[in-house]
Structures are given as structure tokens and as C-alpha cells.
Design an enzyme around this catalytic site. Structure first.
Site, PDB file in Angstrom:
ATOM      1  N   ILE A 160       0.865  -1.169   0.000  1.00 22.23           N
ATOM      2  CA  ILE A 160       0.000   0.000   0.000  1.00 22.23           C
ATOM      3  C   ILE A 160       0.909   1.228   0.000  1.00 22.23           C
ATOM      4  O   ILE A 160       2.062   1.153   0.423  1.00 22.23           O
ATOM      5  CB  ILE A 160      -0.984   0.024   1.193  1.00 22.23           C
ATOM      6  CG1 ILE A 160      -0.253  -0.107   2.536  1.00 22.23           C
ATOM      7  CG2 ILE A 160      -2.023  -1.062   1.056  1.00 22.23           C
ATOM      8  CD1 ILE A 160      -1.189  -0.066   3.735  1.00 22.23           C
ATOM      9  N   ASP A 161       0.398   2.340  -0.497  1.00 20.82           N
ATOM     10  CA  ASP A 161       1.210   3.545  -0.646  1.00 20.82           C
ATOM     11  C   ASP A 161       1.779   4.010   0.688  1.00 20.82           C
ATOM     12  O   ASP A 161       1.212   3.754   1.755  1.00 20.82           O
ATOM     13  CB  ASP A 161       0.374   4.672  -1.250  1.00 20.82           C
ATOM     14  CG  ASP A 161      -0.089   4.367  -2.667  1.00 20.82           C
ATOM     15  OD1 ASP A 161       0.569   3.537  -3.321  1.00 20.82           O
ATOM     16  OD2 ASP A 161      -1.093   4.950  -3.094  1.00 20.82           O
ATOM     17  N   MET A 162       2.877   4.752   0.602  1.00 19.80           N
ATOM     18  CA  MET A 162       3.565   5.241   1.790  1.00 19.80           C
ATOM     19  C   MET A 162       2.624   6.025   2.708  1.00 19.80           C
ATOM     20  O   MET A 162       2.663   5.864   3.928  1.00 19.80           O
ATOM     21  CB  MET A 162       4.748   6.135   1.382  1.00 19.80           C
ATOM     22  CG  MET A 162       5.521   6.712   2.554  1.00 19.80           C
ATOM     23  SD  MET A 162       6.972   7.670   2.049  1.00 19.80           S
ATOM     24  CE  MET A 162       6.176   9.110   1.303  1.00 19.80           C
ATOM     25  N   THR A 164      -0.696   5.879   2.738  1.00 20.59           N
ATOM     26  CA  THR A 164      -1.928   5.161   3.050  1.00 20.59           C
ATOM     27  C   THR A 164      -1.688   4.319   4.293  1.00 20.59           C
ATOM     28  O   THR A 164      -0.655   3.658   4.410  1.00 20.59           O
ATOM     29  CB  THR A 164      -2.349   4.250   1.879  1.00 20.59           C
ATOM     30  OG1 THR A 164      -2.611   5.064   0.724  1.00 20.59           O
ATOM     31  CG2 THR A 164      -3.597   3.456   2.217  1.00 20.59           C
ATOM     32  N   ARG A 261      -7.616   6.244  -5.752  1.00 19.89           N
ATOM     33  CA  ARG A 261      -7.277   7.658  -5.966  1.00 19.89           C
ATOM     34  C   ARG A 261      -7.659   8.096  -7.380  1.00 19.89           C
ATOM     35  O   ARG A 261      -8.214   9.183  -7.585  1.00 19.89           O
ATOM     36  CB  ARG A 261      -5.788   7.868  -5.695  1.00 19.89           C
ATOM     37  CG  ARG A 261      -5.400   7.527  -4.255  1.00 19.89           C
ATOM     38  CD  ARG A 261      -3.895   7.413  -4.068  1.00 19.89           C
ATOM     39  NE  ARG A 261      -3.229   8.690  -4.266  1.00 19.89           N
ATOM     40  CZ  ARG A 261      -1.897   8.829  -4.231  1.00 19.89           C
ATOM     41  NH1 ARG A 261      -1.121   7.758  -4.032  1.00 19.89           N
ATOM     42  NH2 ARG A 261      -1.351  10.022  -4.398  1.00 19.89           N
TER      43      ARG A 261
END
Length: 328
Positions: A160-162, A164, A261
């Protein structure tokens, strides 16, 4: 750039001579479709496992050649050039155990579910060599992590994104890794995210079925791509409405990069705090998008039973909700 990786081929002799002190060289012809793209943005798309600052330093140090000559990061590709790049082998990174506090949501002999905090990178890469989730997992689990993804990503089967937050599953052995990877591939894993978006969504629920691919105008971003994108489906449900924002649950049917997103932006409701896909200003001091991976459910690789793990909303998210409820 093609969605498929370019093949590793020997560089021209002159390029090898220029870069020989730095090791082997990866070389390929730039596609005409990438004409006009900045070199540093192009490299960040190609080498998405590395930080942009790391790649920019390679260019600055002359380790990236375009038609056998060094250029600057702001060089605009014209298409058809020969690009030669040397990057240190991943094994040169020092991936060490670090006593990083981890919020363990569930753990057994096969799996470990972690609640990843905002700002934490999942695995090491040049530019992010320490302080990652993997560093903390190595300290917590020792050698009890699957080795399928190599020394830099032991146990990591998805990311998962940094910025998030939320639940992420890590595999302790190859049996578990293969089992979970298959479920990810056939989209049978339950993944529910919670987000605050700009604007008030009038309908109570909806589905966004729009293919996603690499943006043609900004290679650092993903975008809706009807012609060449991969199938992407997001189901959303309104949980609470505020004066100018909406709190939603998003359930992924597929799992494309930046899917939520991109999809929410496509219906004019970008995520609050998203500086990449959202252009609307916010009065709140936020670190990236307001997005939380709240629920992750899968078939356990050993028991064959369904296992669902939940992560509570982070404190910043709850404080933000209280502020929004008090808006007039």
C-alpha cells in the site's frame, strides 16, 4: 512506455566504456510514444521500485546516457533515442533488522497482519534503505519470512502507498505466499478502504468501472485509459456526509496501482490531501491522501477457512472527522 519491462541487453560499446567503472549497463530504445516526457519522470516510471531522488542523482552523476552522452534530469525525450542506465544491484543495499514498533493485528505460523502507519515505506529501495516495514519485520520475525520476492521484500506479497495507512498481510513461508498471491491474482481477497473525498456525493452508493493505465501526459501518474488500461472496478458506499466532504467505504474488485485515488478523481471527488490526483486546496494540514485500508479478508493457506482482519481508523483520521462534523 510499454507496460512490459524492456529486455536487458548489452549497451553500445561506447556506452559501456563510459559506464564501465560502474558495472553492467541496461540499454533500450525509447518508444516514440514517450516523446516529450522528462527523463527523470520516465526513469521513475520504469524503475518504480526506486525513489525519484535516487534516480535523479544517477542522472546528475552521469550514470544515465542518452545516445551515448550524459544529459540533465529535465531533458525531454524525443523518442527513438538509445537509453543506457546503470543501477547498483539490489543486493548492495544493507537490509538489516530494526527494532521498529509494529502494530500486529494477527499472527500465526503462516501469516502476519500489520497495521501500517502513515509515512512508512513497505520495503527498502535506494532512497529508502531503512525504517521500512520490512526492516521492522526482519527484527520481529527473524528468518521466518517467505523468500519468493528476494532479500529486499521478504514476505511481501502486496503493498500500500507510503501515505496510506492500514492492514497489510505478510507471508511467513513460500506456501502461504503462493496461496495468497493466487487470491490476489484472481481478485478473491476482500479489501475495504475508508476515505474522505472532496465534495458531497449525492447517491448512497455506486460502482466505477474504468480501466487504468499509465498516464500519457505524466508518467509519474496513473489515469483512466479506455484503449490500453487494465480492467479496474471500485465499489463505493457513502458512510457520512459533511459540509464540503464525504466519508466513503471503497471496496476493490481489482487492485490496480492508485486505483481508488484515480477512480474517485474520475468522478470529481478526489481524496482529501491527495496532492498527486487532487487539485483542490484544503485548509487541513495533512500528510498525503486520507485513505485507510480497513479490512483485509482471505482464505487461510493452511486451514482453508476465511480469515478477516480489521484495522481501526488512525487518530489523525478521527480528529479530521470531528473537525468536519463541526463545520458550519
Amino acid at each position: 512506455m510499454s507496460e512490459e519491462r524492456k529486455q536487458w541487453i548489452p549497451a553500445a560499446d561506447s556506452s559501456v566504456e563510459l559506464l564501465s567503472s560502474y558495472g553492467d549497463v541496461e540499454s533500450w530504445d525509447v518508444d516514440i510514444a514517450d516523446a516529450g516526457v522528462r527523463l527523470d519522470a520516465y526513469l521513475a516510471d520504469y524503475y518504480d521500485q526506486y525513489s525519484r531522488s535516487f534516480l535523479q542523482k544517477l542522472v546528475k552523476d552521469g550514470k544515465v546516457l542518452v545516445d551515448n552522452r550524459p544529459v540533465k534530469n529535465n531533458y525531454r525525450l524525443t523518442g527513438g533515442e538509445v537509453l543506457c542506465v546503470q543501477i547498483p544491484q539490489p543486493e548492495q543495499l544493507d537490509v538489516s533488522p530494526e527494532p521498529i514498533p509494529l502494530e500486529i493485528l494477527y499472527e500465526d505460523e503462516d501469516l502476519i497482519f500489520v497495521n501500517k502507519p502513515k509515512g512508512m515505506v513497505v520495503h527498502p529501495a535506494p532512497g529508502h534503505s531503512g525504517g521500512t516495514l520490512v526492516n521492522g519485520l526482519l527484527y520481529h520475525c527473524g528468518s521466518s519470512l517467505s523468500g519468493i520476492n528476494g532479500v529486499l521484500r521478504p514476505g511481501i506479497v502486496h503493498r500500500i502507498d507510503m501515505d496510506t495507512t492500514g492492514v497489510l498481510v505478510v507471508c511467513k513461508n513460500d506456501l502461504a505466499h503462493n496461496h495468497v498471491a493466487r487470491q490476489l491474482a484472481d481478485h478473491s481477497i476482500t479489501r475495504k478502504y475508508y476515505a474522505i473525498v472532496h465534495g458531497v456525493i449525492t447517491e448512497d452508493s455506486g460502482t466505477i468501472n474504468q480501466p487504468i493505465g499509465r498516464s500519457r501526459t505524466n508518467r509519474m501518474k496513473m489515469a483512466i485509459d479506455i484503449m490500453n488500461g487494465k480492467r479496474a472496478v471500485t465499489h463505493y458506499r457513502v458512510l457520512e456526509r459533511y459540509k464540503d466532504y464525504t466519508y466513503v467505504e471503497c471496496q476493490l474488485e481489482t487492485g490496480r496501482t492508485h486505483q481508488i485515488r484515480v477512480h474517485m478523481t474520475s468522478i470529481n471527488h478526489p481524496l482529501l490531501g491527495d496532492e498527486v490526483y487532487g487539485s483542490r486546496k484544503t485548509p487541513f494540514h495533512l500528510q498525503g491522501q486520507t485513505l485507510h485500508a480497513g479490512v483485509l479478508g482471505l482464505i487461510h493457506p493452511r486451514t482453508g477457512e476465511y480469515l478477516e482482519v480489521c484495522a481501526e481508523l488512525p487518530e489523525y483520521f478521527l480528529r479530521l472527522q470531528n473537525s468536519l462534523r463541526n463545520q458550519k
